[in-house]
Scaffold this active site. Structure first.
Site, mmCIF file in Angstrom:
data_model
loop_
_atom_site.group_PDB
_atom_site.id
_atom_site.type_symbol
_atom_site.label_atom_id
_atom_site.label_comp_id
_atom_site.label_asym_id
_atom_site.label_seq_id
_atom_site.Cartn_x
_atom_site.Cartn_y
_atom_site.Cartn_z
ATOM 1 N N GLU A 53 -3.035 -4.650 -3.112
ATOM 2 C CA GLU A 53 -3.573 -5.528 -4.163
ATOM 3 C C GLU A 53 -3.533 -4.845 -5.527
ATOM 4 O O GLU A 53 -3.124 -5.420 -6.528
ATOM 5 C CB GLU A 53 -5.035 -5.901 -3.864
ATOM 6 C CG GLU A 53 -5.237 -6.696 -2.598
ATOM 7 C CD GLU A 53 -5.501 -5.832 -1.372
ATOM 8 O OE1 GLU A 53 -4.850 -4.773 -1.221
ATOM 9 O OE2 GLU A 53 -6.353 -6.208 -0.561
ATOM 10 N N CYS A 79 -3.983 0.663 -2.645
ATOM 11 C CA CYS A 79 -3.852 -0.550 -1.837
ATOM 12 C C CYS A 79 -2.801 -1.495 -2.417
ATOM 13 O O CYS A 79 -2.495 -1.447 -3.619
ATOM 14 C CB CYS A 79 -5.173 -1.303 -1.785
ATOM 15 S SG CYS A 79 -6.471 -0.459 -0.892
ATOM 16 N N CYS A 134 -10.446 -4.310 -0.039
ATOM 17 C CA CYS A 134 -11.493 -3.280 -0.056
ATOM 18 C C CYS A 134 -12.336 -3.416 -1.324
ATOM 19 O O CYS A 134 -12.003 -4.164 -2.248
ATOM 20 C CB CYS A 134 -10.856 -1.884 0.022
ATOM 21 S SG CYS A 134 -10.174 -1.306 -1.547
ATOM 22 N N ASN A 143 0.841 -1.198 0.000
ATOM 23 C CA ASN A 143 0.000 0.000 0.000
ATOM 24 C C ASN A 143 0.877 1.248 0.000
ATOM 25 O O ASN A 143 1.958 1.272 0.603
ATOM 26 C CB ASN A 143 -1.024 0.001 1.143
ATOM 27 C CG ASN A 143 -0.428 -0.224 2.512
ATOM 28 O OD1 ASN A 143 0.593 -0.879 2.653
ATOM 29 N ND2 ASN A 143 -1.060 0.319 3.525
ATOM 30 N N ILE A 144 0.412 2.248 -0.720
ATOM 31 C CA ILE A 144 1.146 3.505 -0.871
ATOM 32 C C ILE A 144 0.173 4.643 -0.554
ATOM 33 O O ILE A 144 -0.757 4.893 -1.327
ATOM 34 C CB ILE A 144 1.712 3.643 -2.305
ATOM 35 C CG1 ILE A 144 2.606 2.437 -2.644
ATOM 36 C CG2 ILE A 144 2.499 4.956 -2.436
ATOM 37 C CD1 ILE A 144 2.981 2.318 -4.104
ATOM 38 N N GLU A 145 0.379 5.247 0.618
ATOM 39 C CA GLU A 145 -0.559 6.277 1.065
ATOM 40 C C GLU A 145 -0.125 7.669 0.590
ATOM 41 O O GLU A 145 0.950 7.838 0.013
ATOM 42 C CB GLU A 145 -0.677 6.221 2.596
ATOM 43 C CG GLU A 145 -1.247 4.878 3.035
ATOM 44 C CD GLU A 145 -1.515 4.782 4.530
ATOM 45 O OE1 GLU A 145 -1.049 5.650 5.299
ATOM 46 O OE2 GLU A 145 -2.195 3.815 4.928
ATOM 47 N N CYS A 147 -10.526 -2.699 -4.735
ATOM 48 C CA CYS A 147 -9.636 -3.799 -5.135
ATOM 49 C C CYS A 147 -10.447 -4.999 -5.619
ATOM 50 O O CYS A 147 -10.030 -5.711 -6.541
ATOM 51 C CB CYS A 147 -8.729 -4.200 -3.981
ATOM 52 S SG CYS A 147 -7.473 -2.948 -3.639
HETATM 53 N N1 THU Z 1 -5.253 -1.497 2.489
HETATM 54 C C1 THU Z 1 -4.666 -2.309 1.563
HETATM 55 O O1 THU Z 1 -3.586 -2.014 1.045
HETATM 56 N N2 THU Z 1 -5.310 -3.455 1.236
HETATM 57 C C2 THU Z 1 -6.447 -3.910 1.839
HETATM 58 O O2 THU Z 1 -6.919 -4.989 1.519
HETATM 59 C C3 THU Z 1 -7.096 -3.099 2.864
HETATM 60 C C4 THU Z 1 -6.544 -1.741 3.086
HETATM 61 C C5 THU Z 1 -4.517 -0.297 2.911
HETATM 62 C C6 THU Z 1 -5.074 1.027 2.485
HETATM 63 C C7 THU Z 1 -4.508 1.946 3.535
HETATM 64 O O3 THU Z 1 -3.191 2.320 3.188
HETATM 65 C C8 THU Z 1 -4.418 1.082 4.792
HETATM 66 O O4 THU Z 1 -4.480 -0.260 4.330
HETATM 67 C C9 THU Z 1 -5.529 1.329 5.799
HETATM 68 O O5 THU Z 1 -6.762 1.314 5.197
#
Ligand code: THU
Length: 133
Positions: free
Chosen positions: A55, A53, A86, A42-44, A89
């Protein structure tokens, strides 16, 4: 490549997660039909809605490298339960018809699901009947 090995690669990818806002690191690894594996994290972003996310990072890497036939996807996070993708995804998983999705946590709990388990009646441009038809 078996599920266990794919989960290990997802765990490795998790180490690269950029999650300074949520503190929740996620890793993913996707196995293409041609045997190649692509991983993602994940890259915020300070503008939260731009977050990608794990995935989608993994699937988009695969597609960008020309791998559109995707056999399996592993997702790993440090939750009490295996990490569940989510909604966004799930639609991307449906688009590329990933058949086997392995949800896992760091404690070793895991569960295998299908794309239909995750998103029944996904949006598609193909003609499809309604679930009740
Ligand atoms: N996130 C994912 O990368 N994959 C998931 O299946 C659920 C959520 C990430 C998004 C965000 O960076 C962090 O988790 C919290 O929601």
């Amino acid at each position: 490549m078996d599920d266990k090995a794919l989960v290990e690669l997802a765990k490795k990818a998790r180490a690269n997660a950029y999650a300074p806002y949520s503190g929740f690191s996620v890793g993913a690894a996707v196995l293409a039909a041609d045997g190649r594996v692509f991983s993602g994290c994940n890259i915020e972003n300070a503008s939260y809605g731009l977050t990608n996310c794990a995935e989608r990072t993994a699937i988009f890497s695969a597609v960008a490298a020309g791998a559109r036939e995707l056999a399996a996807l592993a997702v790993v996070a440090d939750g009490e339960l295996p990490c569940s993708p989510c909604g966004a995804c799930r639609q991307v998983i449906a688009e590329f018809a990933v058949e086997r999705i392995i949800l896992a946590n760091l404690a070793g709990k895991s569960r295998v699901v299908t794309k239909e388990d995750l998103l029944p009646f996904a949006f598609s441009f193909e003609e499809k009947s309604l679930p009740s038809d």
